[in-house]
Write a protein that holds these residues in place. Structure first.
Motif, PDB file in Angstrom:
ATOM      1  N   LEU A 178       6.203   7.234  15.859  1.00 35.90           N
ATOM      2  CA  LEU A 178       4.783   6.938  15.665  1.00 35.90           C
ATOM      3  C   LEU A 178       4.466   6.569  14.216  1.00 35.90           C
ATOM      4  CD1 LEU A 178       1.966   6.693  16.856  1.00 35.90           C
ATOM      5  CD2 LEU A 178       1.657   9.128  16.410  1.00 35.90           C
ATOM      6  N   PRO A 179       4.869   7.385  13.228  1.00 34.02           N
ATOM      7  CA  PRO A 179       4.577   6.963  11.847  1.00 34.02           C
ATOM      8  C   PRO A 179       5.247   5.645  11.479  1.00 34.02           C
ATOM      9  CG  PRO A 179       5.306   9.250  11.887  1.00 34.02           C
ATOM     10  CD  PRO A 179       5.460   8.715  13.264  1.00 34.02           C
ATOM     11  N   LEU A 180       6.435   5.397  12.010  1.00 37.85           N
ATOM     12  CA  LEU A 180       7.124   4.139  11.729  1.00 37.85           C
ATOM     13  C   LEU A 180       6.336   2.977  12.299  1.00 37.85           C
ATOM     14  CD1 LEU A 180       9.612   3.089  10.316  1.00 37.85           C
ATOM     15  CD2 LEU A 180      10.882   3.349  12.432  1.00 37.85           C
ATOM     16  N   ALA A 181       5.787   3.144  13.512  1.00 40.07           N
ATOM     17  CA  ALA A 181       4.960   2.099  14.119  1.00 40.07           C
ATOM     18  C   ALA A 181       3.691   1.873  13.305  1.00 40.07           C
ATOM     19  CB  ALA A 181       4.620   2.486  15.553  1.00 40.07           C
ATOM     20  N   VAL A 182       3.068   2.944  12.837  1.00 43.39           N
ATOM     21  CA  VAL A 182       1.856   2.821  12.010  1.00 43.39           C
ATOM     22  C   VAL A 182       2.168   2.067  10.722  1.00 43.39           C
ATOM     23  CG1 VAL A 182       0.166   4.118  10.653  1.00 43.39           C
ATOM     24  CG2 VAL A 182       0.701   4.836  12.987  1.00 43.39           C
ATOM     25  N   LEU A 183       3.289   2.395  10.107  1.00 40.61           N
ATOM     26  CA  LEU A 183       3.682   1.715   8.878  1.00 40.61           C
ATOM     27  C   LEU A 183       3.957   0.245   9.125  1.00 40.61           C
ATOM     28  CD1 LEU A 183       6.042   4.378   7.295  1.00 40.61           C
ATOM     29  CD2 LEU A 183       3.859   3.609   6.380  1.00 40.61           C
ATOM     30  N   ALA A 184       4.603  -0.056  10.231  1.00 40.19           N
ATOM     31  CA  ALA A 184       4.929  -1.445  10.547  1.00 40.19           C
ATOM     32  C   ALA A 184       3.660  -2.257  10.787  1.00 40.19           C
ATOM     33  CB  ALA A 184       5.847  -1.497  11.757  1.00 40.19           C
ATOM     34  N   VAL A 185       2.678  -1.677  11.460  1.00 45.98           N
ATOM     35  CA  VAL A 185       1.434  -2.375  11.729  1.00 45.98           C
ATOM     36  C   VAL A 185       0.616  -2.550  10.450  1.00 45.98           C
ATOM     37  CG1 VAL A 185      -0.794  -2.159  12.913  1.00 45.98           C
ATOM     38  CG2 VAL A 185       1.333  -1.717  14.146  1.00 45.98           C
ATOM     39  N   ALA A 186       0.685  -1.559   9.561  1.00 50.00           N
ATOM     40  CA  ALA A 186      -0.117  -1.581   8.342  1.00 50.00           C
ATOM     41  C   ALA A 186       0.352  -2.605   7.327  1.00 50.00           C
ATOM     42  CB  ALA A 186      -0.126  -0.202   7.707  1.00 50.00           C
ATOM     43  N   THR A 187       1.566  -3.100   7.481  1.00 54.00           N
ATOM     44  CA  THR A 187       2.057  -4.062   6.496  1.00 54.00           C
ATOM     45  C   THR A 187       1.865  -5.474   6.892  1.00 54.00           C
ATOM     46  OG1 THR A 187       4.193  -3.131   7.193  1.00 54.00           O
ATOM     47  CG2 THR A 187       3.779  -3.333   4.886  1.00 54.00           C
ATOM     48  N   PRO A 227       0.831  -1.209   0.000  1.00 54.79           N
ATOM     49  CA  PRO A 227       0.000   0.000   0.000  1.00 54.79           C
ATOM     50  C   PRO A 227       0.861   1.252   0.000  1.00 54.79           C
ATOM     51  CG  PRO A 227      -0.033  -1.039   2.160  1.00 54.79           C
ATOM     52  CD  PRO A 227       0.737  -1.932   1.248  1.00 54.79           C
ATOM     53  N   ARG A 228       0.435   2.232  -0.731  1.00 53.84           N
ATOM     54  CA  ARG A 228       1.139   3.507  -0.796  1.00 53.84           C
ATOM     55  C   ARG A 228       0.696   4.380   0.366  1.00 53.84           C
ATOM     56  NH1 ARG A 228       4.786   2.406  -4.386  1.00 53.84           N
ATOM     57  NH2 ARG A 228       4.074   1.737  -6.395  1.00 53.84           N
ATOM     58  N   MET A 229       1.623   4.787   1.164  1.00 52.51           N
ATOM     59  CA  MET A 229       1.337   5.650   2.315  1.00 52.51           C
ATOM     60  C   MET A 229       2.286   6.827   2.294  1.00 52.51           C
ATOM     61  SD  MET A 229       0.700   3.038   5.359  1.00 52.51           S
ATOM     62  CE  MET A 229      -0.306   1.613   5.192  1.00 52.51           C
ATOM     63  N   THR A 230       2.292   7.553   1.217  1.00 55.97           N
ATOM     64  CA  THR A 230       3.274   8.594   0.980  1.00 55.97           C
ATOM     65  C   THR A 230       3.422   9.595   2.122  1.00 55.97           C
ATOM     66  OG1 THR A 230       3.000   8.316  -1.379  1.00 55.97           O
ATOM     67  CG2 THR A 230       4.005  10.359  -0.655  1.00 55.97           C
ATOM     68  N   PRO A 231       2.348  10.168   2.694  1.00 51.99           N
ATOM     69  CA  PRO A 231       2.568  11.149   3.775  1.00 51.99           C
ATOM     70  C   PRO A 231       3.275  10.553   4.996  1.00 51.99           C
ATOM     71  CG  PRO A 231       0.344  11.352   2.919  1.00 51.99           C
ATOM     72  CD  PRO A 231       0.936  10.115   2.303  1.00 51.99           C
ATOM     73  N   LEU A 232       2.899   9.328   5.386  1.00 50.30           N
ATOM     74  CA  LEU A 232       3.554   8.706   6.535  1.00 50.30           C
ATOM     75  C   LEU A 232       5.012   8.366   6.236  1.00 50.30           C
ATOM     76  CD1 LEU A 232       0.897   6.275   8.032  1.00 50.30           C
ATOM     77  CD2 LEU A 232       1.832   8.342   9.062  1.00 50.30           C
ATOM     78  N   VAL A 233       5.259   7.823   5.066  1.00 53.10           N
ATOM     79  CA  VAL A 233       6.631   7.470   4.701  1.00 53.10           C
ATOM     80  C   VAL A 233       7.480   8.726   4.581  1.00 53.10           C
ATOM     81  CG1 VAL A 233       8.070   6.363   2.949  1.00 53.10           C
ATOM     82  CG2 VAL A 233       5.879   5.369   3.560  1.00 53.10           C
ATOM     83  N   LEU A 234       6.905   9.764   4.011  1.00 54.49           N
ATOM     84  CA  LEU A 234       7.630  11.028   3.901  1.00 54.49           C
ATOM     85  C   LEU A 234       7.947  11.598   5.282  1.00 54.49           C
ATOM     86  CD1 LEU A 234       8.827  13.127   2.034  1.00 54.49           C
ATOM     87  CD2 LEU A 234       6.593  14.239   1.955  1.00 54.49           C
TER      88      LEU A 234
END
Length: 118
Positions: A109-118, A1-8
């Motif tokens: 926090l964004p890193l944790a969100v990204l990790a959970v989302a994958t 999934p593309r999560m550009t704002p969080l990854v940025l």
């Protein structure tokens, strides 16, 4: 999934913290920020963290944005973080260390969100 704002957000904050660590590993900037030269062990820790965080931000960009677009976004984030660091170092050098710690905390926090989302 593309999560550009969080990854940025992760890339910008990790890049800023990494570049600040590399900057503070240099005696000139370390003395400017802390009023003393860096000890050898501190220099090594700062450099290890700096390069490690840059590698992590590259990995995050590639993994979550794809290897076609991720590195492009990573270069942009690294450039933006470098510009912010140069401006902060030029005008408010004493704020570099607290800003780097805040950026590192902000990436969690964004890193944790990204990790959970994958």
């Amino acid at each position: 999934p593309r999560m550009t704002p969080l990854v940025l957000a992760v890339n910008l904050s990790l890049s800023f913290a990494a570049l600040a660590a590399l900057c503070l590993s240099l005696n000139r900037h370390h003395a400017e920020v802390f009023d003393r030269k860096a000890e050898r062990a501190a220099v090594l820790r700062l450099r290890l963290f700096g390069w490690g965080a840059i590698a992590l931000s590259f990995f995050v960009a590639g993994l979550w944005e794809g290897w076609a677009f991720g590195p492009v976004q990573w270069i942009g984030a690294l450039t933006g973080a470098a510009l912010a660091l140069v401006l902060l170092l030029s005008y408010r050098p004493r704020y570099v260390a607290p800003a780097a710690l805040a950026a590192l905390a902000a990436s969690a926090l964004p890193l944790a969100v990204l990790a959970v989302a994958t």
